[in-house]
Write an enzyme that holds these catalytic residues in place. Structure first.
Site, short mmCIF file in Angstrom:
data_model
loop_
_atom_site.label_atom_id
_atom_site.label_comp_id
_atom_site.label_asym_id
_atom_site.label_seq_id
_atom_site.Cartn_x
_atom_site.Cartn_y
_atom_site.Cartn_z
N CYS A 132 -4.62 -12.91 11.66
CA CYS A 132 -4.25 -11.79 12.55
C CYS A 132 -4.55 -12.06 14.02
O CYS A 132 -3.72 -11.77 14.91
CB CYS A 132 -4.96 -10.52 12.10
SG CYS A 132 -6.62 -10.77 11.46
N HIS A 244 -7.01 -5.36 16.88
CA HIS A 244 -7.88 -6.37 17.49
C HIS A 244 -7.55 -6.47 18.98
O HIS A 244 -6.37 -6.39 19.37
CB HIS A 244 -7.62 -7.75 16.89
CG HIS A 244 -8.02 -7.90 15.45
ND1 HIS A 244 -8.74 -6.98 14.74
CD2 HIS A 244 -7.78 -8.93 14.58
CE1 HIS A 244 -8.93 -7.41 13.51
NE2 HIS A 244 -8.35 -8.59 13.38
O1 25A Z 1 -12.49 -13.06 0.41
P1 25A Z 1 -11.07 -13.18 -0.08
O2 25A Z 1 -10.93 -13.32 -1.55
O3 25A Z 1 -10.26 -14.19 0.71
O4 25A Z 1 -10.41 -11.75 0.24
C1 25A Z 1 -10.29 -11.29 1.50
C2 25A Z 1 -9.89 -9.84 1.49
O5 25A Z 1 -9.49 -9.60 2.83
C3 25A Z 1 -8.35 -8.76 2.82
C4 25A Z 1 -8.01 -8.34 1.43
O6 25A Z 1 -8.69 -7.10 1.16
C5 25A Z 1 -8.67 -9.47 0.65
O7 25A Z 1 -9.04 -9.00 -0.61
N1 25A Z 1 -7.33 -9.52 3.51
C6 25A Z 1 -6.69 -10.65 3.22
N2 25A Z 1 -5.90 -11.05 4.20
C7 25A Z 1 -6.05 -10.13 5.18
C8 25A Z 1 -5.50 -9.96 6.48
N3 25A Z 1 -4.67 -10.82 7.03
C9 25A Z 1 -6.94 -9.16 4.71
N4 25A Z 1 -7.28 -8.11 5.44
C10 25A Z 1 -6.72 -7.99 6.65
N5 25A Z 1 -5.89 -8.88 7.18
P2 25A Z 1 -7.92 -5.73 0.90
O8 25A Z 1 -8.93 -4.72 0.55
O9 25A Z 1 -6.96 -5.44 1.97
O10 25A Z 1 -7.05 -6.02 -0.39
C11 25A Z 1 -7.56 -6.46 -1.54
C12 25A Z 1 -6.33 -6.49 -2.50
O11 25A Z 1 -6.46 -7.62 -3.34
C13 25A Z 1 -6.47 -7.13 -4.68
N6 25A Z 1 -7.26 -8.00 -5.56
C14 25A Z 1 -8.56 -8.30 -5.47
N7 25A Z 1 -8.94 -9.10 -6.47
C15 25A Z 1 -7.85 -9.30 -7.23
C16 25A Z 1 -6.77 -8.60 -6.65
N8 25A Z 1 -5.57 -8.59 -7.18
C17 25A Z 1 -5.38 -9.29 -8.32
N9 25A Z 1 -6.36 -9.99 -8.93
C18 25A Z 1 -7.59 -10.02 -8.42
N10 25A Z 1 -8.56 -10.71 -9.04
C19 25A Z 1 -7.06 -5.77 -4.57
O12 25A Z 1 -6.78 -5.00 -5.69
C20 25A Z 1 -6.40 -5.24 -3.34
O13 25A Z 1 -5.10 -4.81 -3.60
P3 25A Z 1 -7.99 -4.28 -6.44
O14 25A Z 1 -7.38 -3.72 -7.65
O15 25A Z 1 -9.16 -5.24 -6.62
O16 25A Z 1 -8.59 -3.23 -5.47
C21 25A Z 1 -8.07 -1.94 -5.39
C22 25A Z 1 -9.19 -1.00 -4.94
O17 25A Z 1 -10.32 -1.17 -5.80
C23 25A Z 1 -11.54 -0.99 -5.09
N11 25A Z 1 -12.44 -2.09 -5.45
C24 25A Z 1 -12.47 -3.32 -4.91
N12 25A Z 1 -13.42 -4.05 -5.48
C25 25A Z 1 -14.03 -3.28 -6.41
C26 25A Z 1 -13.39 -2.03 -6.41
N13 25A Z 1 -13.74 -1.05 -7.22
C27 25A Z 1 -14.72 -1.26 -8.08
N14 25A Z 1 -15.38 -2.44 -8.17
C28 25A Z 1 -15.07 -3.47 -7.35
N15 25A Z 1 -15.73 -4.63 -7.44
C29 25A Z 1 -11.20 -0.93 -3.66
O18 25A Z 1 -11.44 0.38 -3.19
C30 25A Z 1 -9.74 -1.32 -3.58
O19 25A Z 1 -9.08 -0.56 -2.59
O1 L14 Z 2 -7.82 -15.31 7.59
O2 L14 Z 2 -12.32 -10.09 8.31
O3 L14 Z 2 -6.34 -13.75 7.55
O4 L14 Z 2 -11.11 -9.51 10.02
C1 L14 Z 2 -8.10 -11.89 8.22
C2 L14 Z 2 -9.10 -10.82 8.34
C3 L14 Z 2 -9.92 -13.53 7.72
C4 L14 Z 2 -10.93 -12.40 7.87
C5 L14 Z 2 -7.51 -14.12 7.53
C6 L14 Z 2 -11.35 -10.24 9.05
C7 L14 Z 2 -8.56 -13.04 7.40
C8 L14 Z 2 -10.41 -11.38 8.80
#
Ligand code: 25A
Ligand code: L14
Length: 339
Positions: A132, A244
């Site tokens: 972003c 941002h």
């Molecule tokens: O660290 P990572 O793995 O790289 O992840 C980075 C995180 O940053 C966000 C995104 O979070 C991602 O998960 N992200 C990524 N790119 C981004 C960007 N450019 C960015 N943010 C901003 N700019 P997010 O909250 O936006 O979205 C997460 C989505 O991913 C789904 N997901 C997670 N694990 C998954 C999965 N889908 C499939 N398989 C998996 N194993 C997630 O779905 C969401 O759509 P979800 O079902 O896990 O979550 C829905 C709701 O459930 C709650 N929740 C989350 N974790 C838990 C939980 N509830 C109970 N227990 C938990 N452990 C949350 O409220 C969520 O809204």
């Molecule tokens: O690489 O936490 O696209 O604000 C974007 C959101 C990294 C983390 C990415 C954050 C992510 C970032």
């Protein structure tokens, strides 16, 4: 009527996935079938698409049959694991995670900057959506670079919590309320309190002392601009919900006056010049949020060097920084390449 496309949104329940759905609706993307995928936690949940109920399904390797385009935003690990399955099923992936961005066989695209790169999607079937902070910076700098050739960029960011997803939006909200009531804030998502604070720490620290977010800004900028620009970044989390902000300093080969920069940015795609400090007009996160333009202002010559400029650049990190950019890529893909 033109062709309709079957689209899957992976991470549909997240902050970015939700916005992807809204962008597809707003921009009237020609959708045949829409599929919402997330983790097993969200399976069975009902979301809408244009007023119709769509049930969220658990992401699995066989989720992509009949899908033409898969928009991924569920974290890097899911993208690494599931993009290849989507491609095998015949879909093209537009991936919002950092998983594939620096892969030489994966184009990294900002439609206003390097739309031609999309053509290379055929190598792996994946197009990466940049970070972003990088997206909004290159949207603002590309017209200046084309005219004056940027040699070096020094950037400091002021990043909203929504970048971390829904859980971080909730955490800032809760901490503000708790602190105003004299209660100790609960700290779960970030290593320190984010309410009424700033954290010079986004993503993890690497061996050179920079964070991954800082290195992404350098590496991704060079790849997207297709130029050997020196970039150094400091990325900071601030207690803002959406958008941002960036303080950007550039050093150019050719002299760039403020007037010339104004002229270039006034006509630049995806940019809005917001630069009238005498009237207290400059870009602010509350104005950038909820729309798709990158706001640029506070343009000044850097008086400490011969040919340099300072700018203040603000954009909605969830829209242009993530969801809108991904949907724009998908639009170009169907318009020019898939047919
Ligand atoms: O660290 P990572 O793995 O790289 O992840 C980075 C995180 O940053 C966000 C995104 O979070 C991602 O998960 N992200 C990524 N790119 C981004 C960007 N450019 C960015 N943010 C901003 N700019 P997010 O909250 O936006 O979205 C997460 C989505 O991913 C789904 N997901 C997670 N694990 C998954 C999965 N889908 C499939 N398989 C998996 N194993 C997630 O779905 C969401 O759509 P979800 O079902 O896990 O979550 C829905 C709701 O459930 C709650 N929740 C989350 N974790 C838990 C939980 N509830 C109970 N227990 C938990 N452990 C949350 O409220 C969520 O809204
Ligand atoms: O690489 O936490 O696209 O604000 C974007 C959101 C990294 C983390 C990415 C954050 C992510 C970032």
């Amino acid at each position: 009527m033109g062709k309709l496309w079957n689209v899957a949104v992976v991470g549909a329940t997240g902050a970015v996935g939700n916005q992807m759905i809204e962008c597809l609706e707003e921009r009237n993307f020609p959708i045949g079938k829409i599929k919402y995928l997330a983790s097993s936690r969200s399976a069975g949940e009902i979301l809408e698409f244009k007023g119709k109920a769509v049930m969220v399904e658990e992401l699995k390797h066989d989720s992509f049959e009949g899908i033409d385009i898969a928009l991924f935003s569920a974290g890097g690990d899911r993208s690494r694991e599931f993009c290849p399955s989507a491609v095998r099923a015949g879909a093209v992936c537009v991936d919002n995670s950092s998983a594939w961005r620096m892969d030489p066989d994966v184009p990294l695209v900002v439609p206003e900057v390097n739309p031609h790169a999309i053509a290379r999607y055929t190598k792996k079937g994946i197009i990466a959506n940049p970070n972003c902070s990088t997206i909004q910076m290159v949207v603002a700098l590309k017209p200046l670079h084309d005219y004056a050739t940027i040699k070096r960029i020094v950037v400091s960011t002021y990043q909203a919590v929504s970048g971390t997803g829904k859980k971080a939006i909730d955490e800032l909200d809760r901490q503000v309320k708790d602190l105003l009531q004299g209660k100790p804030p609960e700290i779960k998502v970030y290593p320190h309190q984010i309410a009424f604070n700033c954290l010079p720490h986004i993503d993890s620290f690497g061996p050179n002392g920079y964070t991954k977010e800082e290195m992404k800004m350098a590496d991704e900028t060079r790849k997207i601009m297709e130029a050997d620009i020196r970039v150094t970044a400091t990325t900071v989390r601030v207690p803002v919900f959406y958008s941002h902000s960036e303080s950007v300093n550039i050093e150019t080969v050719k002299k760039l006056t403020v007037a010339k920069a104004h002229e270039l940015l006034k006509n630049a795609p995806g940019c809005e010049l917001v630069d009238d400090p005498a009237s207290k007009v400059y870009p602010m996160p509350i104005d950038a949020a909820g729309q798709d333009l990158t706001l640029v202002g506070r343009i000044r010559e850097d008086e400490s060097i011969e040919t340099g400029l300072n700018l203040w650049v603000v954009a909605d990190n969830i829209r242009k920084g993530a969801a809108t950019n991904a949907v724009q890529i998908a639009e170009m893909l169907i318009e020019k390449y898939l047919k």
